[in-house]
Each structure stands twice: as C-alpha cells, then as structure tokens.
Motif scaffolding. Structure first.
Motif, short mmCIF file in Angstrom:
data_model
loop_
_atom_site.label_atom_id
_atom_site.label_comp_id
_atom_site.label_asym_id
_atom_site.label_seq_id
_atom_site.Cartn_x
_atom_site.Cartn_y
_atom_site.Cartn_z
N TYR A 162 17.91 -30.28 23.82
CA TYR A 162 16.50 -29.89 23.84
C TYR A 162 16.09 -29.52 25.27
O TYR A 162 16.71 -29.98 26.25
N VAL A 163 15.05 -28.73 25.38
CA VAL A 163 14.48 -28.40 26.68
C VAL A 163 13.28 -29.33 26.91
O VAL A 163 12.28 -29.23 26.19
N TYR A 164 13.43 -30.23 27.86
CA TYR A 164 12.33 -31.15 28.18
C TYR A 164 11.52 -30.58 29.35
O TYR A 164 12.09 -29.99 30.27
N PRO A 165 10.22 -30.77 29.32
CA PRO A 165 9.41 -30.29 30.45
C PRO A 165 9.69 -31.11 31.69
O PRO A 165 10.17 -32.24 31.60
N PRO A 166 9.43 -30.55 32.87
CA PRO A 166 9.60 -31.33 34.10
C PRO A 166 8.78 -32.63 34.04
O PRO A 166 7.66 -32.64 33.55
N ARG A 167 9.37 -33.69 34.55
CA ARG A 167 8.70 -34.99 34.56
C ARG A 167 7.96 -35.22 35.87
O ARG A 167 8.36 -34.71 36.91
N ARG A 168 6.90 -35.99 35.79
CA ARG A 168 6.08 -36.23 36.97
C ARG A 168 6.70 -37.26 37.90
O ARG A 168 6.60 -37.14 39.12
N VAL B 182 10.07 -38.36 37.95
CA VAL B 182 11.48 -38.19 38.32
C VAL B 182 11.83 -36.71 38.30
O VAL B 182 11.37 -35.96 37.45
N HIS B 183 12.68 -36.29 39.25
CA HIS B 183 13.17 -34.92 39.30
C HIS B 183 12.02 -33.91 39.19
O HIS B 183 12.04 -33.00 38.36
N ARG B 184 11.03 -34.10 40.01
CA ARG B 184 9.80 -33.31 39.90
C ARG B 184 10.08 -31.81 39.93
O ARG B 184 10.80 -31.32 40.78
N GLY B 185 9.47 -31.13 38.97
CA GLY B 185 9.59 -29.68 38.90
C GLY B 185 10.85 -29.19 38.23
O GLY B 185 11.05 -27.98 38.10
N ARG B 186 11.69 -30.09 37.77
CA ARG B 186 12.97 -29.70 37.15
C ARG B 186 13.05 -30.30 35.76
O ARG B 186 12.70 -31.46 35.54
N GLY B 187 13.55 -29.52 34.82
CA GLY B 187 13.87 -30.07 33.51
C GLY B 187 15.13 -30.91 33.63
O GLY B 187 16.11 -30.50 34.25
N ILE B 188 15.13 -32.09 33.03
CA ILE B 188 16.22 -33.04 33.27
C ILE B 188 17.55 -32.62 32.66
O ILE B 188 18.60 -33.10 33.07
N LYS B 189 17.56 -31.71 31.71
CA LYS B 189 18.81 -31.32 31.07
C LYS B 189 19.58 -30.27 31.87
O LYS B 189 20.73 -29.97 31.55
N GLY B 190 18.96 -29.69 32.89
CA GLY B 190 19.69 -28.78 33.77
C GLY B 190 19.90 -27.38 33.24
O GLY B 190 20.83 -26.70 33.67
N HIS B 191 19.03 -26.93 32.34
CA HIS B 191 19.16 -25.56 31.84
C HIS B 191 19.10 -24.54 32.97
O HIS B 191 19.85 -23.55 32.97
N ASP B 192 18.22 -24.79 33.95
CA ASP B 192 18.10 -23.84 35.06
C ASP B 192 19.37 -23.79 35.89
O ASP B 192 19.78 -22.71 36.36
N VAL B 193 20.03 -24.92 36.06
CA VAL B 193 21.28 -24.96 36.81
C VAL B 193 22.35 -24.12 36.12
O VAL B 193 23.04 -23.30 36.74
#
Length: 395
Positions: free
Chosen positions: A209-215, A217-228
C-alpha cells in the motif's frame, strides 16, 4: 482469552493464532470495532465470538475517550479472560489504560516497529512497556528496540507473524517446484499477457500500500519507499530497456491515495511504458508469478511482503530497514541501505545479470525453502500459543 484489535477489516493474520489456541481447548473472543468488516466476517465464519469494542481507539482528550475506556474495562471485567492479547499500538494503549488491576495477563504482540522509531513515542514507551506482562516481537529488530528501552530478554520473545506457505506457493500442487515447472511457466505467461508485459522482460514487482508521509517519523516520505524505487528505476531502466516494473497497491485511505497520485505525476508513471501500477487486485499471487525479483525498499518495516515473495519462490531485494534483513540471506536475495537510490539501482542491475545468466531460479528456490522453514504462519501460531500459555503459568 480475549484478543483486542483496533480494526475489523485488516488483521486477518490474527486468525492462525486464535485457531492454534482453540485447538488447545482455549476459548477465544475477539474484541474489535463494531460493524461489517473482513476480519469480522471471517472470524464469525470460523465460529469465533466477536464483540464490538465500546472504545473507538482514538485518544483525544475528551469525555468520550474516558467513557470508552471505562466501558472497555467493564467489558473485560465481565468477560474475565485469563489473558488479553493486543496487536497494533492503539490497541496496546487501550488495553494498558483499561486493564490495570484486573486479574488477567496482558500480552502485547508487535506487528511493526514504526512507532518505536519516533523519538517521542519511544520515550513514552520506555515506561509503558512495563504494563505488558509479555511483549511478543514480530521481528528480532523490534525485540532489540525494546531491549534498548530496558525490557528484559525473557519478556520480549521473537515470533514472526508469518505467511501461509500453502496459499502463497509457486504452484497450487507443488510445495517446491523446479524452476522450469510447466504449470508455473503457463501461469507466468498468462499473467504477463493479461498485464501487457512482454514475455521476455525482466520484471521487478513491489507489493505494498502507499501510506502518506507521517508526521512523527520519516517526515515527508512515504514509509514504503515507493519514491526510492521509482527514482532508482529511472537510473536502472536507462541501461536496461528490456525491463518492466510492476507496482501493486493503492493508497491507504484518502491521504495515501493522494500521495500515490503525487508519485504518479512526479515520476511520469502514466507516460512510462516500463511501469504498470495496479491500484488493487483480488489476488496478488499472479503478480509474484509474473515477476523475476521482488523489491521491498521500505524506510520502516517488519517482515512485510518480502516473506510473501519468498514463499512464492521469488528472490527479493530488501532495504536494511527494520526486520527486512531477517527475510533474506546471501543465497535468496539482496540487502541495500534504506533510501539509497544508487545502491538500489545497482542491485537491480545485479539481479538483471543473474536473470540473463539464468541464475535467479536457484535464488527463488532458496527463498521458498527459507520461507517454509522460518516464516510459516502455522509454526508461528504454535509459538505464539506457547508464549501466551506461558504467561499464565508464570503468574
């Protein structure tokens, strides 16, 4: 025994555990949010008692929060379970706040380590873990985090949630098929045709799933690393035109879907013929069958989809986040630093070289063997039942 869970739709992974407890003669009741949901339906279908939680698993400072916790405590007092087991952090907070003083054992099972990666929550958890009689850690990584908070080793055993290695298998009739199994080849070709993927392509799959960035932890990044992965794919694909990326998973909630749409626009996914993104599917297994390698580039993770891929006989590239390094060895996959685009692109190229040399099949076989040996959910469920029974004996 009572199982407390903040969802009535997800959390199906709890069912093998409660089945194992029932086989030992224990009575199990599930306390989950009221209303229709996949977990509710499946648990009732299997004959488990399901009770709607009077607490909504939100912790706003209000009278309704206090009222809900008081009603949850009254429910536990009425049920009189010997043990209450809880999964997911909101469920843990609810159990800890509502059950003190009741004659029961509190068993916290930790699905993922994300909340412990928040400095704020970690500082609070340094105190709150003491309200749990046992903390079953889904990964060795999580157990180490609790150890750093002062939790003794005997109160933080490691038991994976596991995977159904019969359901997630390369072919329905074979537990360990050879790499050129005709049935597997036929399924692979059929799925690629349906998805419009060339039969001779090197295919990488990511299921998440694509999770929204969290406030916190890992601010501004989706935790699953789709952008990476999408950025690494650009680098890799420039030198490997006979390659295709299959992404499987929509956004988690409205915010997650908004983030997914942002990623699609940012990386030009719609216009890229080398990328297919399935927002939903009724069965992810054909996607694994179509793939040559699985990728889990998360910034935070338990074992995640990596053990599904392994059970399907697919070698996996994982980041070094959380428990992911526990899912592979040097014969079944690769580990890359989390967030390292260049390292991921380079490792995709290494997998491609093995693809061209016909060596990925051997990695896939080893991945399947490791999944059956280390991550089978039935074995894990028995281990969870042992821990729960032991928590009562130690009273």
């Amino acid at each position: 025994m009572a199982v407390l869970l903040k969802t009535n739709s997800g959390g199906l992974w709890v069912l093998p555990q409660v089945e194992a407890l029932r086989r030992r003669g224990h009575q199990v009741v599930l306390i989950i949010p009221p209303g229709a949901g996949g977990l509710t339906a499946e648990a009732q279908e299997r004959g488990f008692e399901v009770i709607g939680s009077p607490f909504a698993f939100t912790f706003r400072p209000s009278l309704s929060t206090l009222r809900g916790l008081r009603e949850l405590r009254a429910l536990l007092r009425r049920l009189r379970p010997d043990v209450v087991q809880y999964h997911l952090y909101a469920s843990a907070l609810a159990a800890r706040l509502s059950a003190p003083g009741l004659p029961l054992r509190r068993v916290h099972m930790v699905a993922g380590p994300l909340y412990l990666e928040s400095p704020l929550i970690r500082s609070v958890e340094r105190l709150l873990w003491r309200l749990d009689h046992v903390t079953i850690c889904g990964t060795g990584y999580t157990s180490e985090l609790y150890g750093a908070l002062g939790c003794p080793a005997d109160r933080r055993p490691v038991v994976t949630y596991g995977v159904d290695t019969d359901h997630f298998a390369p072919t329905p009739a074979a537990s360990d098929p050879r790499p050129h199994d005709p049935a597997l080849d036929e399924r692979r070709a059929g799925t690629r045709t349906e998805l419009g993927i060339p039969q001779d392509a090197f295919v990488a799959v990511m299921v998440a799933y694509v999770y929204p960035p969290r406030r916190l932890v890992h601010r501004g990044r989706g935790i699953k690393g789709h952008d990476v992965l999408l950025e690494a794919w650009r680098m890799f694909r420039a030198h490997h035109p006979r390659a295709h990326l299959l992404l499987v998973g929509g956004g988690w909630g409205r915010a997650g879907e908004t983030h997914r749409e942002e990623l699609i626009a940012r990386f030009g996914v719609t216009a890229d013929p080398s990328v297919t993104w399935l927002a939903s599917t009724t069965d992810v297994r054909p996607c694994y069958v179509a793939a040559d390698v699985s990728v889990s580039p998360s910034l935070s993770e338990g074992h995640g989809a990596a053990i599904e891929a392994a059970a399907m006989g697919v070698p996996t590239i994982v980041s070094d986040a959380g428990g992911l390094p526990e899912t592979v060895d040097e014969t079944s996959g690769w580990i890359v630093p989390r967030g390292d685009v260049a390292a991921l692109a380079s490792t995709l190229a290494a997998a491609y070289r093995e693809f061209e040399a016909g060596q990925l099949g051997a990695r896939g076989e080893q991945a399947r063997r490791r999944a059956v040996e280390l991550f089978d959910e039935r074995t894990a469920a028995v281990a969870v039942a042992d821990v729960i029974e032991g928590s009562v004996v130690r009273r």
